[in-house]
Design a protein around this motif. Structure first.
Motif, short mmCIF file in Angstrom:
data_model
loop_
_atom_site.label_atom_id
_atom_site.label_comp_id
_atom_site.label_asym_id
_atom_site.label_seq_id
_atom_site.Cartn_x
_atom_site.Cartn_y
_atom_site.Cartn_z
N PHE A 62 -8.17 -22.19 -11.00
CA PHE A 62 -7.17 -23.08 -11.59
C PHE A 62 -6.48 -22.41 -12.77
O PHE A 62 -5.37 -22.75 -13.12
CB PHE A 62 -7.81 -24.39 -12.03
CG PHE A 62 -7.98 -25.33 -10.89
CD1 PHE A 62 -9.02 -25.15 -10.01
CD2 PHE A 62 -7.08 -26.35 -10.66
CE1 PHE A 62 -9.17 -26.00 -8.92
CE2 PHE A 62 -7.22 -27.20 -9.59
CZ PHE A 62 -8.27 -27.02 -8.71
N ASP A 106 -17.81 -26.73 -22.69
CA ASP A 106 -17.39 -25.96 -21.51
C ASP A 106 -18.60 -25.65 -20.63
O ASP A 106 -18.76 -24.53 -20.12
CB ASP A 106 -16.65 -24.66 -21.91
CG ASP A 106 -15.23 -24.95 -22.38
OD1 ASP A 106 -14.70 -26.04 -22.10
OD2 ASP A 106 -14.64 -24.07 -23.04
N ASP A 131 -12.57 -19.07 -13.12
CA ASP A 131 -12.22 -19.87 -14.30
C ASP A 131 -13.26 -19.70 -15.40
O ASP A 131 -12.93 -19.73 -16.59
CB ASP A 131 -12.12 -21.35 -13.91
CG ASP A 131 -10.97 -21.61 -12.96
OD1 ASP A 131 -9.89 -21.05 -13.18
OD2 ASP A 131 -11.17 -22.37 -11.99
N GLY A 132 -14.52 -19.53 -14.99
CA GLY A 132 -15.60 -19.37 -15.97
C GLY A 132 -15.39 -18.16 -16.86
O GLY A 132 -15.76 -18.17 -18.04
N THR A 168 -8.79 -30.68 -14.42
CA THR A 168 -9.08 -30.39 -13.02
C THR A 168 -10.53 -29.97 -12.82
O THR A 168 -10.92 -29.60 -11.71
CB THR A 168 -8.14 -29.28 -12.51
OG1 THR A 168 -8.09 -28.24 -13.50
CG2 THR A 168 -6.74 -29.80 -12.25
N SER A 195 -6.12 -28.88 -19.61
CA SER A 195 -6.55 -27.77 -18.74
C SER A 195 -7.85 -28.12 -18.03
O SER A 195 -8.06 -27.77 -16.88
CB SER A 195 -6.78 -26.49 -19.55
OG SER A 195 -5.57 -25.96 -19.99
N GLY A 196 -8.73 -28.83 -18.76
CA GLY A 196 -10.02 -29.21 -18.19
C GLY A 196 -9.93 -30.40 -17.26
O GLY A 196 -10.92 -30.79 -16.63
N ASN A 216 -12.05 -26.37 -21.80
CA ASN A 216 -12.12 -27.41 -20.77
C ASN A 216 -12.48 -28.77 -21.38
O ASN A 216 -11.68 -29.66 -21.42
CB ASN A 216 -13.18 -27.08 -19.73
CG ASN A 216 -12.60 -26.37 -18.52
OD1 ASN A 216 -11.39 -26.25 -18.40
ND2 ASN A 216 -13.45 -25.92 -17.62
N GLU A 217 -13.73 -28.87 -21.83
CA GLU A 217 -14.19 -30.19 -22.28
C GLU A 217 -15.49 -30.11 -23.08
O GLU A 217 -16.22 -29.12 -23.03
CB GLU A 217 -14.43 -31.14 -21.10
CG GLU A 217 -15.70 -30.93 -20.29
CD GLU A 217 -15.68 -29.76 -19.36
OE1 GLU A 217 -16.35 -28.75 -19.68
OE2 GLU A 217 -15.03 -29.79 -18.33
N LEU A 246 -12.89 -19.10 -19.45
CA LEU A 246 -13.55 -19.92 -20.48
C LEU A 246 -14.35 -19.02 -21.42
O LEU A 246 -14.34 -19.18 -22.63
CB LEU A 246 -14.51 -20.94 -19.83
CG LEU A 246 -13.89 -22.01 -18.94
CD1 LEU A 246 -14.98 -22.86 -18.30
CD2 LEU A 246 -12.94 -22.89 -19.73
N ALA A 305 -13.94 -34.58 -11.43
CA ALA A 305 -15.08 -34.99 -10.61
C ALA A 305 -15.59 -36.37 -11.05
O ALA A 305 -16.15 -37.13 -10.25
CB ALA A 305 -16.19 -33.96 -10.72
N TYR A 346 -14.60 -30.87 -14.68
CA TYR A 346 -15.61 -31.94 -14.64
C TYR A 346 -14.97 -33.32 -14.71
O TYR A 346 -15.37 -34.26 -14.01
CB TYR A 346 -16.58 -31.71 -15.80
CG TYR A 346 -17.90 -32.44 -15.71
CD1 TYR A 346 -18.24 -33.23 -14.60
CD2 TYR A 346 -18.84 -32.32 -16.74
CE1 TYR A 346 -19.46 -33.88 -14.53
CE2 TYR A 346 -20.06 -32.96 -16.67
CZ TYR A 346 -20.37 -33.74 -15.58
OH TYR A 346 -21.56 -34.38 -15.51
#
Ligand SMILES: NC(=O)c1ccc[n+]([C@@H]2O[C@H](COP(=O)([O-])OP(=O)(O)OC[C@H]3O[C@@H](n4cnc5c(N)ncnc54)[C@H](O)[C@@H]3O)[C@@H](O)[C@H]2O)c1
Ligand SMILES: Nc1ncnc2c1ncn2[C@@H]1O[C@H](COP(=O)(O)OP(=O)(O)OP(=O)(O)O)[C@@H](O)[C@H]1O
Length: 532
Positions: free
Chosen positions: A323, A474, A296-297, A416, A413-414, A375-376, A300, A421, A418
């Protein structure tokens, strides 16, 4: 002692009216609204004589100016993006009309190429140069039917490009449409709600899948790879050979990968790369498809290369958790075959656009570039051992003050990553929305929120904060937010289209089952007490 800038704003949403126009839905009208709101701020400031001794008013007026400036800049950015898109469309239509005219006149392909070649030389003076662009490839393009299609230009006029006429990079065109349960149709019945004969009905969009159909063959592929992985390196070299030998495609890689390929063999001389940031900025005008090899990284990372429009991404899984990487690398030839043929199902992943607004910024030249995240964006306490204290506003309405380790503003998308968690919900990536997820809040009643896509969120570090906060994008590019600084975040106009293995929903559910073993539990046995 001067009161803090934040204390001067009512935290319950009764703040100054000039804050209330921060929602850029439409670039031009927003520019106007924001221009008016900025003007209103100026007038308000002029009407209210400020005593030099009144620190409170001075600070407040500076805060107003900074916010108005940020809003204007956001709207201007959007308006200029829209203008750029309109310009591309105009050029596209012009070129298409010209080609149609040529076809009507019944010109032979040779004649047609000659005409286009002449035009190419003329137009190429406006093209930025990319490395390894050879005449040989230029010829390939003309024999590949360039005359029957559109040529897109950058319109840049740098001196280097003028000195060395480069080849034209032709983008394949494609069409996105909604597909509903096997039925492919370009037309929605209605987009959001219908108001026929006074009856309000919701649109049946939930079961629809976005489909991408190539209108001309893709010709240029960018391959992005996870660094320091031998298996990725081997696969990359193999894929480049296959794409060149079997698909006759132009290939771009990052400078690091170019070095790796050339150290393996001079065969890879035909591969393209770039030299500087300026060339990266124009990549989207040349690349039809991006392939990622990693986890995934790497997706990103690939998305972060595109500060504007993003070409469709085909993500191959070579990490531990995928993901966003539904394609298996072992079957890359079959996958790429079917992607290049199309049509393909697409997940349009929304991104967030984040502005850091410094308290100390006195003029707009000090405004930092927006950062796009897939992501975030996380605002946390960094290495500080104090609680973060973050005041949060949604469209200028006070939301809450986060006291805890921090706050995550996440895309779906993000959701799932951070955010999950930290206790946020998992949301289908095609749902447009912004997740507002606290990190270890020191409160029993702080629950995560999901806000609609159109809101603008402002997170402000109060003047009385015991320590600075840190924003990361991200998971990267950490920036310090000092007391008085703010982070403003809204949905970006440029989503990331990722190819699906099956479709958006199937891929999402498979990823949470395979990746997280979601809701795995032994099935209850048949024998035992039961309702009679
Ligand atoms: N406590 C946590 O869960 C935590 C902490 C920090 C960062 N992260 C996540 O790591 C991301 C950066 O990823 P990276 O690969 O560059 O760093 P990384 O190498 O540290 O990997 C982080 C992990 O998060 C996974 N991940 C990334 N995006 C995901 C997504 N959308 N859905 C599900 N899992 C995802 C990756 O596959 C990887 O396993 C950040 O955007 C953040 O979401 C998670
Ligand atoms: N092309 C790239 N250039 C620089 N850094 C990259 C590139 N691709 C990925 N990275 C970085 O490398 C790190 C690991 O990437 P990625 O998540 O793809 O692999 P992984 O950690 O093996 O996957 P997983 O976490 O699923 O096991 C990430 O932090 C990512 O930002």
């Amino acid at each position: 002692m001067a009161p803090s800038k934040l204390n001067s704003t009512d935290p319950h949403g009764n703040g100054d009216a000039s804050f209330s126009s921060s929602q850029p839905d439409n670039g031009s009208s927003d520019s106007l609204t924001l221009f008016h709101s900025e003007k209103a701020v100026q007038e308000l400031l002029q009407q209210t004589p400020i005593q030099q001794t009144d620190d409170h008013l001075i600070e407040f007026s500076e805060a107003l100016r900074t916010v108005a400036k940020a809003l204007r800049r956001a709207a201007e950015g959007k308006a200029s993006a829209q203008a750029e898109a309109a310009e591309w469309k105009r050029r596209f239509e012009l070129e298409r009309a010209r080609n149609q005219q040529l076809e009507h006149k019944g010109k032979s392909p040779g004649e047609c190429n000659a005409g286009i070649d002449a035009q190419r030389v003329e137009n190429s003076t406006n093209q930025p140069m990319l490395r390894n662009e050879t005449n040989e490839q230029s010829e390939n393009w003309s024999t590949n039917g360039l005359c029957s299609h559109e040529i897109l230009h950058d319109g840049e006029t740098n001196s280097q490009a003028k000195a060395v006429p480069s080849r034209i990079m032709r983008k394949a065109s494609f069409k996105l449409s909604w597909r509903c349960k096997g039925d492919i149709s370009d037309q929605h019945k209605h987009d959001i709600v219908s108001f026929e004969r006074g009856n309000i009905t919701a649109a049946g969009r939930s079961s629809k899948q976005i489909s991408l159909k190539w209108e001309s063959d893709p010709q240029t592929v960018l391959i992005m790879t996870k660094p320091n992985s031998t298996s990725v390196r081997i696969l990359c070299a193999e894929m480049v050979r296959w794409l060149k030998d079997h698909k006759k495609l132009n290939i771009y890689v990052e400078p690091r990968v170019m070095g790796e390929l050339l150290s393996e063999s001079s065969y890879f001389n035909f591969v393209h790369t770039w030299k500087d940031e300026k060339e990266v900025l124009s990549l989207h005008t040349k690349v039809d498809l991006v392939v990622t090899l990693g986890g995934d990284g790497t997706v990103l990372w690939a998305a972060s290369m595109f500060k504007g429009p993003v070409p469709p991404i085909v993500p191959f899984s070579l990490g531990s958790l995928g993901f966003m990487t539904p394609f298996y690398s072992e079957h890359y030839q079959d996958c790429l075959d079917s992607v290049l043929r199309g049509p393909i199902s697409i997940t349009l992943r929304h991104r967030l656009q984040c502005y850091v607004i410094r308290d100390g910024a006195k003029n707009e030249y000090e405004m930092e570039e927006p950062i796009l995240v897939l992501n975030e964006v996380t605002i946390d306490r960094g290495i500080s051992s104090f609680l973060t204290n973050l005041e949060c506003y949604c469209d200028n309405s006070f939301v809450t003050c986060v006291q805890g380790d921090g706050l995550i503003l996440s895309t779906t998308s993000g959701s799932t990553a951070y955010s999950l968690a930290a206790g946020g919900s998992m949301v289908h990536p095609q749902v447009p929305g912004i997740l507002f997820t606290p990190i270890c809040p020191h409160s029993l009643s702080f629950r995560p929120l999901i806000l609609p896509e159109h809101v603008t969120i402002r997170v402000q570090v109060p003047f009385n904060s015991r320590s600075p906060a840190w924003a990361s994008f991200d998971g990267k590019d950490r920036k310090q937010l000092a007391a008085g600084d703010a982070l403003v975040c809204s949905m970006a106009p440029w989503p990331v289209p990722t190819a699906c293995q099956i479709d958006s929903t199937n891929d999402f559910l498979r990823s949470i089952h395979d990746g997280l073993h979601w809701n795995l539990r032994k099935t209850q046995s048949f024998d035992g007490p039961r309702d009679l």
